[in-house]
Design a protein around this motif. Sequence first.
Motif, PDB file in Angstrom:
ATOM      1  N   ALA A  20     -19.466 -74.472 -59.044  1.00  0.00           N
ATOM      2  CA  ALA A  20     -19.396 -73.434 -58.006  1.00  0.00           C
ATOM      3  C   ALA A  20     -20.370 -73.691 -56.860  1.00  0.00           C
ATOM      4  CB  ALA A  20     -19.623 -72.043 -58.593  1.00  0.00           C
ATOM      5  N   GLY A  21     -20.701 -74.941 -56.623  1.00  0.00           N
ATOM      6  CA  GLY A  21     -21.707 -75.283 -55.624  1.00  0.00           C
ATOM      7  C   GLY A  21     -21.357 -74.892 -54.206  1.00  0.00           C
ATOM      8  N   GLN A  22     -20.104 -75.111 -53.795  1.00  0.00           N
ATOM      9  CA  GLN A  22     -19.710 -74.756 -52.434  1.00  0.00           C
ATOM     10  C   GLN A  22     -19.837 -73.252 -52.210  1.00  0.00           C
ATOM     11  OE1 GLN A  22     -18.954 -76.678 -49.845  1.00  0.00           O
ATOM     12  NE2 GLN A  22     -19.339 -78.514 -51.052  1.00  0.00           N
ATOM     13  N   SER A  23     -19.465 -72.485 -53.226  1.00  0.00           N
ATOM     14  CA  SER A  23     -19.541 -71.024 -53.117  1.00  0.00           C
ATOM     15  C   SER A  23     -20.979 -70.565 -52.941  1.00  0.00           C
ATOM     16  CB  SER A  23     -18.946 -70.379 -54.376  1.00  0.00           C
ATOM     17  OG  SER A  23     -17.626 -70.831 -54.610  1.00  0.00           O
ATOM     18  N   VAL A  24     -21.873 -71.119 -53.736  1.00  0.00           N
ATOM     19  CA  VAL A  24     -23.280 -70.715 -53.682  1.00  0.00           C
ATOM     20  C   VAL A  24     -23.926 -71.209 -52.389  1.00  0.00           C
ATOM     21  CG1 VAL A  24     -25.527 -70.977 -54.808  1.00  0.00           C
ATOM     22  CG2 VAL A  24     -23.471 -70.591 -56.191  1.00  0.00           C
ATOM     23  N   LEU A 192     -22.773 -65.654 -61.844  1.00  0.00           N
ATOM     24  CA  LEU A 192     -23.233 -65.914 -60.487  1.00  0.00           C
ATOM     25  C   LEU A 192     -23.861 -64.668 -59.860  1.00  0.00           C
ATOM     26  CD1 LEU A 192     -20.335 -68.116 -59.041  1.00  0.00           C
ATOM     27  CD2 LEU A 192     -22.499 -68.859 -60.048  1.00  0.00           C
ATOM     28  N   ARG A 193     -23.521 -63.513 -60.379  1.00  0.00           N
ATOM     29  CA  ARG A 193     -24.100 -62.278 -59.840  1.00  0.00           C
ATOM     30  C   ARG A 193     -25.619 -62.284 -59.988  1.00  0.00           C
ATOM     31  NH1 ARG A 193     -24.380 -58.890 -55.903  1.00  0.00           N
ATOM     32  NH2 ARG A 193     -25.240 -56.861 -56.495  1.00  0.00           N
ATOM     33  N   ARG A 194     -26.114 -62.937 -61.026  1.00  0.00           N
ATOM     34  CA  ARG A 194     -27.566 -63.015 -61.220  1.00  0.00           C
ATOM     35  C   ARG A 194     -28.233 -63.726 -60.035  1.00  0.00           C
ATOM     36  NH1 ARG A 194     -30.421 -67.184 -64.933  1.00  0.00           N
ATOM     37  NH2 ARG A 194     -32.611 -66.710 -64.518  1.00  0.00           N
ATOM     38  N   ALA A 209     -21.492 -60.098 -53.208  1.00  0.00           N
ATOM     39  CA  ALA A 209     -21.015 -60.994 -54.262  1.00  0.00           C
ATOM     40  C   ALA A 209     -20.793 -62.396 -53.699  1.00  0.00           C
ATOM     41  CB  ALA A 209     -19.717 -60.458 -54.855  1.00  0.00           C
ATOM     42  N   ILE A 210     -20.952 -63.388 -54.553  1.00  0.00           N
ATOM     43  CA  ILE A 210     -20.681 -64.772 -54.172  1.00  0.00           C
ATOM     44  C   ILE A 210     -19.178 -65.009 -54.261  1.00  0.00           C
ATOM     45  CG2 ILE A 210     -21.031 -67.190 -54.794  1.00  0.00           C
ATOM     46  CD1 ILE A 210     -23.795 -66.390 -55.871  1.00  0.00           C
ATOM     47  N   LYS A 211     -18.577 -65.329 -53.124  1.00  0.00           N
ATOM     48  CA  LYS A 211     -17.135 -65.547 -53.079  1.00  0.00           C
ATOM     49  C   LYS A 211     -16.816 -66.981 -53.484  1.00  0.00           C
ATOM     50  CE  LYS A 211     -16.456 -62.172 -49.382  1.00  0.00           C
ATOM     51  NZ  LYS A 211     -15.992 -61.947 -47.992  1.00  0.00           N
ATOM     52  N   LYS A 212     -15.931 -67.126 -54.449  1.00  0.00           N
ATOM     53  CA  LYS A 212     -15.622 -68.459 -54.970  1.00  0.00           C
ATOM     54  C   LYS A 212     -14.729 -69.230 -54.006  1.00  0.00           C
ATOM     55  CE  LYS A 212     -16.386 -67.445 -59.841  1.00  0.00           C
ATOM     56  NZ  LYS A 212     -15.854 -67.506 -61.216  1.00  0.00           N
ATOM     57  N   GLN A 215     -11.657 -72.716 -55.831  1.00  0.00           N
ATOM     58  CA  GLN A 215     -11.449 -72.393 -57.240  1.00  0.00           C
ATOM     59  C   GLN A 215     -10.087 -72.881 -57.689  1.00  0.00           C
ATOM     60  OE1 GLN A 215     -11.602 -68.224 -58.226  1.00  0.00           O
ATOM     61  NE2 GLN A 215     -11.891 -68.619 -60.406  1.00  0.00           N
ATOM     62  N   ASN A 216     -10.065 -73.561 -58.834  1.00  0.00           N
ATOM     63  CA  ASN A 216      -8.822 -74.051 -59.402  1.00  0.00           C
ATOM     64  C   ASN A 216      -8.113 -72.907 -60.114  1.00  0.00           C
ATOM     65  OD1 ASN A 216      -6.769 -75.383 -60.709  1.00  0.00           O
ATOM     66  ND2 ASN A 216      -8.049 -77.005 -61.558  1.00  0.00           N
ATOM     67  N   ASN A 217      -6.895 -72.617 -59.710  1.00  0.00           N
ATOM     68  CA  ASN A 217      -6.154 -71.532 -60.357  1.00  0.00           C
ATOM     69  C   ASN A 217      -5.834 -71.851 -61.813  1.00  0.00           C
ATOM     70  OD1 ASN A 217      -6.090 -69.937 -58.022  1.00  0.00           O
ATOM     71  ND2 ASN A 217      -4.273 -71.000 -57.251  1.00  0.00           N
ATOM     72  N   ASN A 218      -5.726 -73.160 -62.109  1.00  0.00           N
ATOM     73  CA  ASN A 218      -5.463 -73.597 -63.477  1.00  0.00           C
ATOM     74  C   ASN A 218      -6.822 -73.789 -64.157  1.00  0.00           C
ATOM     75  OD1 ASN A 218      -3.884 -74.414 -65.634  1.00  0.00           O
ATOM     76  ND2 ASN A 218      -3.844 -76.551 -64.993  1.00  0.00           N
ATOM     77  N   ASN A 219      -7.531 -72.663 -64.398  1.00  0.00           N
ATOM     78  CA  ASN A 219      -8.982 -72.727 -64.616  1.00  0.00           C
ATOM     79  C   ASN A 219      -9.411 -72.707 -66.066  1.00  0.00           C
ATOM     80  OD1 ASN A 219     -11.452 -72.979 -63.298  1.00  0.00           O
ATOM     81  ND2 ASN A 219     -11.896 -70.791 -63.549  1.00  0.00           N
ATOM     82  N   SER A 220      -8.510 -72.600 -67.025  1.00  0.00           N
ATOM     83  CA  SER A 220      -8.919 -72.513 -68.417  1.00  0.00           C
ATOM     84  C   SER A 220      -9.101 -73.896 -69.015  1.00  0.00           C
ATOM     85  CB  SER A 220      -7.875 -71.745 -69.235  1.00  0.00           C
ATOM     86  OG  SER A 220      -6.701 -72.516 -69.378  1.00  0.00           O
TER      87      SER A 220
END
Length: 260
Positions: A20-24, A192-194, A209-212, A215-220
Amino acid sequence: MEIMKKAKPRIAFLHIPKTAGQSVHHFIAKNYTEEEICPARTNDQLYKYSLNELKKFKFYSGHLDLSIIQNLGHFDLTFTILRTPMKRILSFYLYLRKEALRKSAENPDIDLPYGLRLAKESSLEEYFNNKDRSVEMFINNHYNNFYSYYMAAGSYNGYQKLSKTDLTKRELLSMACMNSSLISNIYFIDNLRRISQEMFDKFGFKDEAIKKINQNNNNSEGAREIDMDQLCNGWDWRDKFNQYTKIDDALFMFLRSKIN
């Protein structure tokens, strides 16, 4: 009487790929001016600046060696983000392959970067069991217990630096656990809320909030394993990936326990 403005904190975000680096980065960057943000996002880009030039920036973010950041003066905060080791390297490989295929489809004549070209042109087994020494080193630097080698050596090329030594796996883990304390804060991708809450509390950053991003929709993890099974052509990729995450799993559990 004129009220002095509080100085902005010097922060270094040590971004490990697929955490999640780009988001942060975008969340924090909104609290700085363009001139306060170091443009360098990789070690090679950092080397283009003098030490005096680098020391003037307030926010550093990217795939950066901790050992380099430590030479840039005082920081109010250094931090990184981790996710489950297996999920991270699954995501990393599939991302590289997806990007390589996308770029090639958009421009068939494109000269892909080395890592993308490898992911596109090699079978799964060829990619991870490549006997070319430079390719083998590339794979080990990026996949082989990356967290442990990064924290033990303070470098993205941690495997390359430490594999020449006679460190045992136990000693590597011990060194990584010890050196993890050189990073002010270690966060986890599932909370990420922390990050945003602590940035607000400590530095008065925007409380949002940190907006992602990306993000890969196929995330599992299950979906990624299915993708790998379809690519493996009978090769036992799970055995290789379990080797790549064995030390990191222990380090991850140790670091998790410190915040519980």
